[in-house]
Design an enzyme around this catalytic site. Structure first.
Site, PDB file in Angstrom:
ATOM      1  N   SER A  74       1.100  -3.538  -4.635  1.00 47.75           N
ATOM      2  CA  SER A  74      -0.039  -2.935  -5.676  1.00 47.75           C
ATOM      3  C   SER A  74      -0.614  -3.908  -6.651  1.00 47.75           C
ATOM      4  O   SER A  74      -0.877  -5.153  -6.222  1.00 47.75           O
ATOM      5  CB  SER A  74       0.228  -1.794  -6.156  1.00 47.75           C
ATOM      6  OG  SER A  74      -0.651  -0.813  -6.432  1.00 47.75           O
TER       7      SER A  74
ATOM      8  N   ASP B 247      -3.453   5.459   2.489  1.00 44.29           N
ATOM      9  CA  ASP B 247      -3.348   4.981   0.983  1.00 44.29           C
ATOM     10  C   ASP B 247      -4.100   5.394   0.168  1.00 44.29           C
ATOM     11  O   ASP B 247      -5.432   5.059   0.298  1.00 44.29           O
ATOM     12  CB  ASP B 247      -2.999   3.415   0.937  1.00 44.29           C
ATOM     13  CG  ASP B 247      -2.512   3.138  -0.386  1.00 44.29           C
ATOM     14  OD1 ASP B 247      -2.757   3.750  -1.550  1.00 44.29           O
ATOM     15  OD2 ASP B 247      -2.110   1.944  -0.700  1.00 44.29           O
TER      16      ASP B 247
ATOM     17  N   HIS C 102       0.894   5.233  -0.245  1.00 35.01           N
ATOM     18  CA  HIS C 102       1.118   3.997  -1.165  1.00 35.01           C
ATOM     19  C   HIS C 102       2.346   3.929  -1.320  1.00 35.01           C
ATOM     20  O   HIS C 102       2.998   4.184  -2.338  1.00 35.01           O
ATOM     21  CB  HIS C 102       0.387   4.283  -2.564  1.00 35.01           C
ATOM     22  CG  HIS C 102       0.030   3.305  -3.115  1.00 35.01           C
ATOM     23  ND1 HIS C 102      -0.617   2.020  -2.979  1.00 35.01           N
ATOM     24  CD2 HIS C 102       0.311   2.939  -4.724  1.00 35.01           C
ATOM     25  CE1 HIS C 102      -0.589   1.059  -4.052  1.00 35.01           C
ATOM     26  NE2 HIS C 102       0.063   1.486  -4.835  1.00 35.01           N
TER      27      HIS C 102
END
Length: 219
Positions: free
Chosen positions: A117, A169, A200
Site C-alpha cells: 500500500s 480491493d 486490501h
C-alpha cells in the site's frame, strides 16, 4: 545518521541478501514479520528482512489523526493527492537503509525493496531512482504515486518488478495497480502482474508466490 527504527529478522547465521519491506498506512514494522516463516524459504537462504516503522504524522484523509504514515494523503481520488516532499523524504530514508546494508557487506544486487500500500508507493520511488542496481522491486496492493515526477536511474532500468493486487480491493482499487503497470511499461520497465480474489490484504497463495519470486531473485 538517524535511521528509521526497524524490526529485523535473519533467516540464517550467514547473511548474503537483504529485503527491506515497508508496511501500509496506520500499521507498523511488526505487520509483516509473521509472514517470514510462512514463506518457507530454503534453509540455505541467508536473508536479512528489515521492516522499518513509519513516523507518526497527521493524515488529512483521516481527519488529521496522527498515525504511522510514510506521507500525508490529502485526497482519495484515483490520482491520490499526496504530500510529495514527504514521500521523497521517506524514499530517501529507505535508500539510507539500503546504503547501510551495502556498507555492512551486502551487494546492492542482493537487496530487494518491497512495500504494501503506502509502503509500495515509497519503494517505487526509492528503487527506480536509486543509482546502484538492486535485485528487485515487490509492489503489494499499491499504486505508483510518483510516476509523473520520477527521475529514473539507468542503474535500475532492467530491475525485476512484481506487482501483486487484490481484485476486490476497496482501499486501492485494482484500476490503480493497472495504472501503475501501464506507467511502468511506458517508462520502459517490464513488470510482471498477478491478481488474487482478495481485498486490501495478503492471501496464502500470494505468500507462496512471493516466496517463489524471492527465491528466483536471490537464488
Amino acid at each position: 545518521m538517524n535511521f528509521l527504527p526497524c524490526e529485523i529478522i535473519e533467516t540464517s547465521d550467514s547473511i548474503d541478501a537483504s529485503v527491506i519491506w515497508l508496511h501500509g498506512l496506520g500499521a507498523s514494522g511488526h505487520d509483516f514479520v509473521p509472514i517470514i516463516p510462512e514463506l518457507q524459504l530454503p534453509e540455505h537462504f541467508g536473508i536479512r528482512f528489515i521492516f522499518p516503522h513509519a513516523p507518526e504524522i497527521p493524515v488529512t484523509i483521516n481527519g488529521g489523526m496522527v498515525m504511522p504514515a510514510w506521507y500525508d494523503i490529502l485526497a482519495m481520488d484515483m490520482e491520490r493527492k499526496i504530500d510529495t516532499d514527504q514521500i521523497l523524504a521517506s524514499a530517501q530514508a529507505v535508500i539510507d537503509l539500503v546504503d547501510a546494508e551495502i556498507a555492512a557487506g551486502i551487494a546492492s544486487e542482493r537487496i530487494i525493496l518491497a512495500g504494501f500500500s503506502q509502503g509500495g508507493a515509497v519503494v517505487y520511488q526509492a528503487a527506480l531512482n536509486y543509482d546502484k542496481p538492486l535485485a528487485g522491486l515487490l509492489a503489494l496492493s499499491t499504486y505508483f504515486a510518483t510516476h509523473k515526477t520520477l527521475q529514473p536511474s539507468t542503474a535500475n532500468q532492467h530491475i525485476p518488478i512484481q506487482l501483486f493486487h487484490g481484485t476486490q480491493d476497496p482501499m486501492v482499487p485494482e484500476a490503480m495497480a493497472q495504472q501503475a503497470l501501464h506507467a511502468l511499461q511506458a517508462l520502459g520497465y517490464k513488470p510482471e502482474y498477478q491478481s488474487y480474489a482478495m481485498q486490501h490484504e495478503v492471501c496464502m497463495q500470494e505468500i507462496k508466490d512471493i516466496s517463489a519470486w524471492l527465491q528466483q531473485r536471490l537464488a
